[in-house]
Design a protein around this motif. Structure first.
Motif, short mmCIF file in Angstrom:
data_model
loop_
_atom_site.label_atom_id
_atom_site.label_comp_id
_atom_site.label_asym_id
_atom_site.label_seq_id
_atom_site.Cartn_x
_atom_site.Cartn_y
_atom_site.Cartn_z
N GLN A 425 40.97 85.41 -45.19
CA GLN A 425 42.15 85.29 -46.05
C GLN A 425 42.81 83.92 -45.91
O GLN A 425 43.34 83.36 -46.88
N ALA A 426 42.74 83.35 -44.70
CA ALA A 426 43.33 82.04 -44.45
C ALA A 426 42.42 80.89 -44.88
O ALA A 426 42.80 79.73 -44.76
N GLY A 427 41.22 81.22 -45.35
CA GLY A 427 40.32 80.19 -45.86
C GLY A 427 39.21 79.80 -44.94
O GLY A 427 38.45 78.87 -45.24
N PHE A 428 39.07 80.47 -43.81
CA PHE A 428 37.97 80.16 -42.89
C PHE A 428 36.65 80.66 -43.48
O PHE A 428 36.57 81.78 -43.98
N PRO A 429 35.60 79.85 -43.40
CA PRO A 429 34.31 80.27 -43.94
C PRO A 429 33.67 81.32 -43.03
O PRO A 429 33.97 81.38 -41.83
N ILE A 430 32.77 82.14 -43.61
CA ILE A 430 32.13 83.16 -42.79
C ILE A 430 31.03 82.56 -41.90
O ILE A 430 30.49 83.27 -41.04
N ASN A 431 30.71 81.28 -42.11
CA ASN A 431 29.79 80.60 -41.19
C ASN A 431 30.54 79.67 -40.22
O ASN A 431 29.98 78.74 -39.66
N LYS A 689 32.72 80.43 -52.57
CA LYS A 689 33.95 79.94 -51.96
C LYS A 689 34.28 80.74 -50.70
O LYS A 689 34.74 80.18 -49.70
N THR A 690 34.02 82.05 -50.75
CA THR A 690 34.28 82.87 -49.56
C THR A 690 33.32 82.50 -48.44
O THR A 690 33.70 82.43 -47.27
N VAL A 695 38.17 75.22 -47.58
CA VAL A 695 38.24 74.17 -46.57
C VAL A 695 38.40 72.79 -47.22
O VAL A 695 38.10 72.60 -48.39
N VAL A 696 38.87 71.88 -46.40
CA VAL A 696 38.92 70.47 -46.79
C VAL A 696 37.99 69.72 -45.84
O VAL A 696 37.70 70.18 -44.73
#
Length: 808
Positions: A425-431, A689-690, A695-696
């Protein structure tokens, strides 16, 4: 038998009223059951005064009816009642029953008014001659009045009113007569007879002729035979004394008395009476309508349903009022319980536990997208009394919001699912990768909470499984890597995790308070019930749609009208994209390499998470498909709580206990049976995107001075931290070895980035050239991970500030 019309009875009623005032002092009414001598001093003036003080009519109430609780597929869970009664209309009663009751109780019922003066005088004379009460003189109308007053007193829960309604006094007798006069004006004879037959006590816990017919003979009142009707008619005089289950001899004598009276009145022939007398009083075992949840096949679930019914303010102002209403209103309560799914869950308990186990096992199953609680089972049998070693009154599946709720267990690493959801939810990638050594020094490290920060002065947690040194979120979930999730929870912050968990129904099952925000939160916190956990995981399966657990789907009154009850309560608490990401991560737990891989079955996508609490006092497995979510727990539920190893479970002493190996099989067997026959389902794949996260880009700072790198990152809005110590790296000692997350992966805006410092241990020295021993050559530049460059300043991908490029 002629039925007198209401209008034809005016003269009789006037006479009765006159008799009630002028003759009662001469024992007309009192002689029903009280010796004549007892009337001394009870004068006409007091009698008239009592009559005048009474209301002109008696307000009747519907007779109490039993309530039934059903499964979603219509099977009986329990019957609740204060009196076992099922009212019917006169048309639903065999006429022979009507004739039998009138013959023995009031044979002139259709000829007289409220008071049968002739019958009363006859009873009085017989009573006086015998010196005691040998014959009653109350009409059926008067008996109905008495039953009604008692019923109303019981409904009011007024002890004084109940006492007055049954007091053996002249005042009560006179009051009943006055009310009987009013009743005769208000209702026809047939209406009075119908109401009377539905109110009367027929012994052995049965009230009303329908319940009695089913109880004693397993037939409806419409199918009663002559001897059956005669037996029931005989019971109303003394329901206990003539109860055929306790005293068959007296019951037969009384039944035969009724048959002979019916013959005397030419209601039946001598041959019919003789044939009926030859029959046994009962023709088989009685049918018991068991009362209450203690007698249910699903006692724990039943009690939880009742607790929810008692919360409904529409059923009464107080808990006592609501309980009385539920047991007397004749409700039909349909629940969410699916008997097929419940059987699958029970089969799992039966296969994986024994009745004399020391730990308990419990499973709750919930339907995603509706919150319907489809199954609830546990290993210990039910007892309504004090807990013994192998039975309990506690429901181990639910929170402690009612007396029977146990209040949960610490949930271990199943809590990591909420950290995963908050991170995505905070934008962290699943990898997302984090170096995850074991142990990891977190003593004094601050974690952000909703109100500030928290830390532990002495905390050096370790991993319980072998994990990659720098796992992705998926790899960390597969191996349940503690040090990864602790660091991830620090980077996400405890507040977002706590708020997300709360939105999915997670709170302390003992106190109802929010989960405590401590640094070990992601490894398990507070006390959580299987119902809470199964329902929270069902939210992931429903792509972020959270539904309050629902046990009651409809409530109807005895007329079939639906009553207002809390219905489905659902809302979108996570975006579908976030839920899809969680599903993708937890799906891998049941795939090859995951801690739950041996629990995989079938063709539907499955996801789940193991959980083991400190000292293995409880172990969990919670998982789901799109169709069903379930949480299984095995725990020590007896003080003083001890670790599971060494305790007997499933008939053997446990040498090990784990979420995957102990609770997992319970989950697998239950889910496999429950999903059998259901359509194959697949999770929606996460979006790019998920997968990549919101991320930047991170700057490439390998080989840079750590403080300068930190300032650079802070200037870009990141929270930079230099990790203590040094790591193996090909960069020059004291410079930046790498970032976490890696530069090439990027990081969510404003998130924490950790800088690791190189110890220079992997800098490669080229071998000496041939034929030139001992003559060193200039070192080759290390592989920077960037294309081109070859170590020349500004060449290709080698930054000019990298000292290995020779440009600084």
């Amino acid at each position: 038998m002629r039925v007198r019309d209401k209008g034809d009875r005016g003269v009789v009623q006037s006479v009765v009223l006159f008799l009630g005032v002028s003759v009662l002092s001469g024992a007309l009414a009192a002689g029903l059951a009280i010796p004549f001598a007892g009337l001394a001093g009870f004068g006409t003036e007091k009698t008239a005064e009592t009559l005048q003080d009474l209301p002109q009519d008696l307000k009747t109430i519907p007779p109490s009816r039993r309530t039934t609780i059903l499964t979603s597929d219509g099977k009986l869970i329990a019957t609740l009642y204060e009196q076992n009664r099922q009212p019917v209309t006169l048309a639903q009663i065999n006429p022979i029953m009507l004739k039998a009751i009138v013959a023995i109780e009031d044979d002139r019922f259709f000829q007289h008014g409220a008071l049968d003066a002739k019958g009363t005088l006859r009873a009085l004379i017989r009573n006086q001659n015998s010196g005691g009460v040998q014959q009653g003189g109350s009409s059926i109308t008067q008996q109905f009045v008495k039953l009604t007053l008692v019923e109303k007193a019981n409904a009011s829960s007024d002890e004084e009113a109940i006492k007055d309604a049954t007091a053996d006094t002249y005042e009560r007798k006179i009051a009943e007569l006055r009310y009987a006069i009013a009743i005769e004006k208000q209702f026809s004879k047939n209406e009075i007879l119908e109401k009377y037959l539905n109110l009367a006590n027929f012994g052995d816990g049965t009230y009303g002729v329908e319940a009695a017919a089913m109880h004693y003979f397993r037939v409806h009142a419409s199918k009663l035979t002559l001897p059956q009707a005669a037996m029931l008619a005989g019971l109303v005089k003394n329901p206990t004394g003539y109860d055929p289950t306790n005293n068959p001899k007296r019951a037969k004598e009384r039944r035969d008395t009724v048959l002979r009276r019916m013959q005397e009145l030419n209601v039946v022939t001598a041959a019919q009476a003789a044939a009926a007398i030859k029959t046994p009083v009962l023709n088989g075992p009685v049918l018991k309508i068991l009362n209450g949840c203690a007698n249910s096949a699903y006692p724990f679930y039943c009690e939880y349903v009742v607790s929810k019914l008692l919360e409904n303010p529409g059923f009464g102002k107080t808990s006592k009022d609501r309980e009385h209403y539920i047991k007397t209103a004749g409700l039909t309560v349909v629940t969410s319980l699916d008997s097929r799914i419940q059987a699958a869950a029970q089969k799992s308990i039966s296969e994986h536990t024994k009745s004399d186990d020391q730990p308990i096992a419990a499973i709750t199953m919930v339907e995603p997208g509706t919150g319907l609680v489809k199954a609830m089972v546990q290993s210990r049998a039910y007892t309504a009394g004090k807990d013994d070693k192998h039975k309990t009154a506690y429901n181990y599946n639910v929170e402690k919001t009612y007396e029977g709720g146990y209040g949960g267990f610490q949930n271990g690493s199943t809590m990591k699912a909420f950290t995963i959801a908050a991170a995505i939810q905070a934008g962290f990638p699943i990898n997302y990768r984090i170096p995850s050594p074991s142990p990891i020094p977190l003593s004094g490290v601050k974690f952000k909470t909703c109100t500030g920060t928290t830390s532990d002065p002495d905390y050096n947690p370790r991993n319980s499984t072998k994990s990659p040194p720098e796992p992705t979120m998926i790899e960390a979930a597969q191996k349940s890597t503690n040090t990864y999730f602790l660091q991830l929870s620090q980077r996400v912050g405890l507040c977002p995790i706590a708020k997300l968990a709360e939105s999915l129904g997670m709170h302390n099952a003992q106190t109802g308070e929010p989960l405590e925000q401590v640094i070990s939160m992601t490894l398990g916190v507070g006390l959580i019930s299987p119902l809470q956990l199964a329902n929270a995981y069902a939210t992931f399966a429903a792509r972020g749609k959270y539904c309050t657990p629902q046990l009651i789907t409809s409530v109807k009154n005895y007329k079939g009208r639906s009553l207002n009850t809390p219905g489905p309560s659902c809302k979108q608490v996570l975006t579908p994209e976030v839920a899809d990401g969680v599903n993708a991560v937890l799906h891998e737990v049941l795939e090859s390499g995951g801690t739950g891989s041996h629990l995989k079955f079938g063709r539907s996508d499955l996801a789940g998470k193991t959980g083991t609490i400190q000292d293995t006092k409880a172990v969990w497995f919670s998982g789901y498909s799109n169709k069903l979510a379930a949480a299984a727990v095995v725990a020590d539920a007896d003080l003083p709580y001890t670790k599971l190893m060494g305790q007997r479970f499933d008939g053997r002493t446990m040498n090990d206990a784990s979420g995957s190996g102990t609770a997992g099989p319970l989950w697998e067997t239950a889910m496999q049976g429950a999903l059998k026959g259901m359509a194959t389902t697949k999770f929606t794949p996460p979006t790019d995107k998920t997968r990549r996260g919101d991320v930047v880009d991170l700057p490439y700072v390998n080989g840079m001075n750590p403080d300068e790198a930190a300032n650079k990152l802070r200037g870009m809005g990141f929270e930079a931290e230099i990790a203590p110590g040094q790591v193996d790296s090909e960069e020059v000692q004291g410079t930046v070895a790498y970032l976490s997350p890696r530069s090439e992966d990027g990081a969510p805006e404003g998130s924490k980035v950790t800088i690791y410092v190189s110890n220079g241990s992997k800098i490669q020295q080229p071998p000496n050239p041939p034929n030139s021993p001992g003559i060193p050559l200039p070192p080759n530049p290390p592989n920077t991970g960037k294309p081109g460059g070859g170590g020349k300043p500004g060449g290709g991908g080698c930054p000019v500030w990298n000292p290995n490029c020779g440009g600084r």
